[in-house]
Design an enzyme around this catalytic site. Structure first.
Site, PDB file in Angstrom:
ATOM      1  N   ASN A 132       0.013  95.462  15.534  1.00 38.46           N
ATOM      2  CA  ASN A 132      -1.188  95.602  16.373  1.00 38.46           C
ATOM      3  C   ASN A 132      -1.697  94.268  16.909  1.00 38.46           C
ATOM      4  OD1 ASN A 132      -2.214  94.446  14.076  1.00 38.46           O
ATOM      5  ND2 ASN A 132      -3.972  95.829  13.905  1.00 38.46           N
ATOM      6  N   GLY A 133      -0.944  93.183  16.669  1.00 36.25           N
ATOM      7  CA  GLY A 133      -1.317  91.883  17.206  1.00 36.25           C
ATOM      8  C   GLY A 133      -2.050  90.981  16.230  1.00 36.25           C
TER       9      GLY A 133
ATOM     10  N   ARG B 192     -13.162  73.423  30.198  1.00 40.90           N
ATOM     11  CA  ARG B 192     -13.785  73.424  31.525  1.00 40.90           C
ATOM     12  C   ARG B 192     -15.101  74.204  31.541  1.00 40.90           C
ATOM     13  NH1 ARG B 192      -8.448  74.980  34.893  1.00 40.90           N
ATOM     14  NH2 ARG B 192      -7.977  75.930  32.871  1.00 40.90           N
ATOM     15  N   GLN B 193     -15.314  75.023  30.528  1.00 41.98           N
ATOM     16  CA  GLN B 193     -16.567  75.787  30.445  1.00 41.98           C
ATOM     17  C   GLN B 193     -17.530  75.041  29.513  1.00 41.98           C
ATOM     18  OE1 GLN B 193     -16.132  80.093  30.000  1.00 41.98           O
ATOM     19  NE2 GLN B 193     -13.964  79.931  30.531  1.00 41.98           N
TER      20      GLN B 193
ATOM     21  N   LYS C 183     -14.417  66.440  47.474  1.00 45.83           N
ATOM     22  CA  LYS C 183     -14.054  67.855  47.607  1.00 45.83           C
ATOM     23  C   LYS C 183     -15.241  68.739  47.300  1.00 45.83           C
ATOM     24  CE  LYS C 183     -12.718  68.807  42.836  1.00 45.83           C
ATOM     25  NZ  LYS C 183     -11.701  69.242  41.888  1.00 45.83           N
TER      26      LYS C 183
ATOM     27  N   ARG D   4     -15.862  72.853  45.861  1.00 43.54           N
ATOM     28  CA  ARG D   4     -15.302  74.116  45.393  1.00 43.54           C
ATOM     29  C   ARG D   4     -16.075  75.300  45.953  1.00 43.54           C
ATOM     30  NH1 ARG D   4     -11.674  74.268  41.272  1.00 43.54           N
ATOM     31  NH2 ARG D   4     -11.257  72.322  40.167  1.00 43.54           N
TER      32      ARG D   4
ATOM     33  N   THR E 269      -3.304  75.261  38.237  1.00 40.29           N
ATOM     34  CA  THR E 269      -2.513  75.942  39.261  1.00 40.29           C
ATOM     35  C   THR E 269      -1.958  74.964  40.288  1.00 40.29           C
ATOM     36  OG1 THR E 269      -4.454  76.338  40.648  1.00 40.29           O
ATOM     37  CG2 THR E 269      -3.913  78.023  39.013  1.00 40.29           C
TER      38      THR E 269
ATOM     39  N   GLY F  22      -3.521  73.631  42.798  1.00 43.75           N
ATOM     40  CA  GLY F  22      -4.176  73.703  44.102  1.00 43.75           C
ATOM     41  C   GLY F  22      -5.026  72.491  44.410  1.00 43.75           C
TER      42      GLY F  22
END
EC number: 2.7.6.1
Length: 324
Positions: free
Chosen positions: A45-46, A104-105, A201, A203, A234, A236
């Protein structure tokens, strides 16, 4: 006489989760110790089961686990391993997190958002961690989220020395991909005696990973630009920054980052980018699909091993970087 006296020696034990065993093995090699044999597996079940094959009673235990994909599984495994060490009567538990998950949070950008980086720190403390040893947090203030010592290592010497040895210093310009990295980029400038430029930049706050590059502050025309960041996810943001530098006349662009997360469309973006080289450390395993010729991975294991030895011998982790 009452009581019992004992003259025991300190004992270092190194443990590893399953997220990035190659790095753990290299750290163990640098320290001249073996990893403690560990039985770990997933139930149907993980749920995760962990048991250490040697006694940790009275030992100074160092547990290494990178928060890589699937990130929630490996964080949970690390918490379970900490709990197992606490219940095994370890003398101290130092958690080595080469790449700290949810970094990042670290603050609320809008209402009704969590501060997940603080939550991870609380979970580690509740599980039984006495100390955190990590590399290049997304922001320095995350150190204050943990109620205990935090050894914040830097990959800058490893990355900067590599770049400095292969690039003509006279043509070198260090570039921060945003305002938040300027302080780190400035340290690069001091180390390599190079000028600084900044990519401005903005966002899109409603769409993840969407970045609009506006302008380049500083002279990059005809220069070899080194973009310095803490992570590439990613791809980007960093590829857009590189395009802006080429548009402003840069001769070449090299990207350096401590953590090569490289998820989603990163493979295609890095492959198709005009960037000549991407330089990462091995705080995270590099996906097999991303073993491109233009990707260079440097070992962070010697840095971690030196810090572990300083902690164990009650030395100074800060001294590792003051010489630079």
């Amino acid at each position: 006489m009452t009581g019992i006296k004992t003259t025991g020696e300190k004992k270092l034990m190194l443990f590893s989760g399953r997220a990035h065993p190659e790095l753990a093995e290299e750290v163990a090699h640098q320290l001249g110790v073996g990893l403690v044999p560990t039985k770990a597996f997933d139930f149907a079940n993980g749920e995760i089961y962990v048991r250490f094959q040697e006694s940790a009673r009275g030992a100074d235990c160092f547990l290494i686990q990178s928060h890589t994909a699937p990130i929630n599984k490996w964080i949970m495994e690390q918490l379970i391993m900490i709990d197992a060490l606490k219940r095994a009567s370890a003398r101290s538990i130092t958690v080595i997190i080469p790449s700290y998950g949810y970094a990042r949070q670290d603050k609320k950008h809008r209402g009704r958002e969590p501060i997940s980086a603080r939550l991870v720190a609380d979970l580690l403390k509740t599980a039984g961690a006495d100390r955190i040893l990590t590399v290049d947090l997304h922001t320095d203030q995350i150190q204050g989220f943990f109620d205990g010592p935090v050894d914040h290592l830097s990959a800058l010497p490893v990355l900067a020395d590599y770049v400095g040895a292969k690039v003509d210093r006279a043509k070198l310009t260090i570039v921060s991909p945003d305002a938040g990295r300027v302080r780190v980029a400035d340290r690069w400038c001091d180390r390599l005696d190079a000028p600084l430029a900044i990519v401005h930049k903005r966002r899109d706050k409603d769409v993840a990973n969407q970045v609009t590059v506006h302008e380049v502050v500083g002279d990059v025309k005809g220069r070899v630009c080194v973009l310095v960041d803490d992570m590439v996810d990613t791809g980007g943001t960093i590829c857009a920054a590189a395009d802006a530098l080429f548009a402003h006349g840069a001769e070449d662009v090299i990207v350096t980052a401590t953590h090569g997360i490289l998820s989603g469309p990163a493979a295609d973006r890095l492959k198709n980018s005009k960037v000549s080289e991407f330089v990462f450390t091995d705080t995270l395993p590099v996906p097999g699909a991303l073993e491109l010729d233009k990707i260079t991975v440097l070992s962070i294991a010697p840095t971690i091993a030196r810090a572990v030895r300083e902690v164990f011998e009650d030395g100074s982790v800060t001294s590792l970087f003051e010489e630079h």
